[in-house]
Design an enzyme around this catalytic site. Structure first.
Site, PDB file in Angstrom:
ATOM      1  N   GLY A 263      -8.874  -5.323   0.826  1.00  0.00           N
ATOM      2  CA  GLY A 263      -7.924  -5.376   1.926  1.00  0.00           C
ATOM      3  C   GLY A 263      -8.138  -4.282   2.949  1.00  0.00           C
ATOM      4  O   GLY A 263      -9.178  -3.608   2.974  1.00  0.00           O
ATOM      5  N   ASP A 264      -7.134  -4.084   3.776  1.00  0.00           N
ATOM      6  CA  ASP A 264      -7.256  -3.154   4.896  1.00  0.00           C
ATOM      7  C   ASP A 264      -7.326  -1.696   4.474  1.00  0.00           C
ATOM      8  O   ASP A 264      -7.833  -0.849   5.217  1.00  0.00           O
ATOM      9  CB  ASP A 264      -6.076  -3.335   5.843  1.00  0.00           C
ATOM     10  CG  ASP A 264      -4.747  -2.988   5.164  1.00  0.00           C
ATOM     11  OD1 ASP A 264      -4.315  -3.751   4.287  1.00  0.00           O
ATOM     12  OD2 ASP A 264      -4.146  -1.954   5.513  1.00  0.00           O
TER      13      ASP A 264
ATOM     14  N   THR B  58       0.861  -1.169   0.000  1.00  0.00           N
ATOM     15  CA  THR B  58       0.000   0.000   0.000  1.00  0.00           C
ATOM     16  C   THR B  58       0.900   1.221   0.000  1.00  0.00           C
ATOM     17  O   THR B  58       1.987   1.175   0.557  1.00  0.00           O
ATOM     18  CB  THR B  58      -0.854   0.023   1.289  1.00  0.00           C
ATOM     19  OG1 THR B  58      -1.509  -1.235   1.441  1.00  0.00           O
ATOM     20  CG2 THR B  58      -1.883   1.122   1.238  1.00  0.00           C
TER      21      THR B  58
END
Length: 302
Positions: A215-216, A185
């Site tokens: 995802g996060d 990221t």
């Protein structure tokens, strides 16, 4: 880590596990954030500007450098923004957008917090946001490298049996098996000169992953969080980060009075050491980064 009583602070990361040679990209992003901050004074504007620079740098797994999904044709991206002025927006599994961070910012002005997939792309079209660039030779090369190991015994994703991807395969095309593991990221946290905090993040997703995986980066409290005490951003394997609500957990340590660097390290210690993970943060007096692997980072204060 550094301490500063007044003024602004910017921390930018390029992803846990990315080469330190990429630090120049983070430096460029931080400089752009500084320029915007001096111009507008808005921490969120600065954080978004930093992330946009990294989305335009094909070395990073975000925007134009996003990894191809397992089918070798699809790209699915997530992005998010949050600040202490009440602005919060995220986009998940969006495909045809050049800068997902701009779409996340736009979502913050809608009645919603998160939009995904087709609906998010329709909003992008209505706003006139640029479409994604054509898949590049560099992206295809990364994918070819990935397609060499999933059939092997080495886990392509930490803690996951490679056969799980075959069992739950949900693409239209047949399974072709690869090497892991892009899960990076890019992100930025900013303390504005007025004391407001902001965080922004963007990712090209995880490889390998099933179609539609989120995802996060798009999940508040996991990959990002901003509150009156500061802003935190995480990078690494989202499935591990989400299980610990890592960004909000680290922010909780700040609420307990823990210094930023110690809070970041304690958060990092929650994750298995074999899983590449990084954290960055700013508070009223501090700016810091922490990772269990190499992570290109840039810190600017004034």
């Amino acid at each position: 880590m550094s301490d500063k009583e007044h003024g602004f602070a910017i921390v930018v990361h390029g992803g846990a596990g990315e080469p330190l040679d990429y630090t120049d990209g983070c430096d460029k992003a931080a400089k752009r954030a500084r320029d915007i901050l001096l111009e507008t004074g808005d921490a969120l504007d600065a954080a978004i500007a930093a992330v946009m620079v990294l989305e335009e740098d094909e070395r990073f797994n975000a925007g134009t450098g996003s990894v191809l999904c397992l089918d070798g044709a699809t790209i699915e991206m997530d992005a998010s923004i949050m600040d202490t002025r009440g602005r919060l927006g995220a986009v998940a599994a969006v495909r045809d957008v050049r800068n997902p961070i701009l779409l996340a910012r736009a979502i913050a002005d809608t009645p919603h917090v998160v939009l995904a997939g087709e609906g998010a792309e329709r909003l992008a079209r209505s706003l006139g946001l640029e479409r994604a660039k054509p898949i590049s030779a560099a992206q295809r090369k990364k994918h070819e490298e990935l397609l060499k190991e999933l059939a092997g015994s080495v886990p392509a994703m930490p803690g996951i049996d490679n056969r799980m991807f075959e069992r739950f395969w949900n693409y239209k095309t047949p399974l072709q098996l690869p090497k892991g593991a892009a899960h990076d990221t890019v992100g930025a946290v900013v303390r504005g000169p007025d004391g407001h905090f902001a965080v922004a993040g963007s990712t090209g997703g995880s490889a390998p992953s099933l179609l539609g995986r989120v995802g996060d980066t798009a999940i508040m409290g996991s990959g990002f969080y901003a509150g009156s005490l500061g802003a935190i951003a995480a990078t690494g394997v989202g499935e591990h980060i989400v299980r610990h609500m890592l960004a909000r957990t680290v922010y909780g340590y700040l609420e307990q009075g823990m210094p930023l660097q110690q809070a970041l390290q304690r958060g990092l210690d929650l994750i298995d050491k074999d899983v590449d993970t990084g954290l960055i943060g700013v508070t009223k007096t501090e700016a810091a980064s922490c990772s269990n692997t190499h992570m290109p980072t840039s810190i600017v204060e004034q």
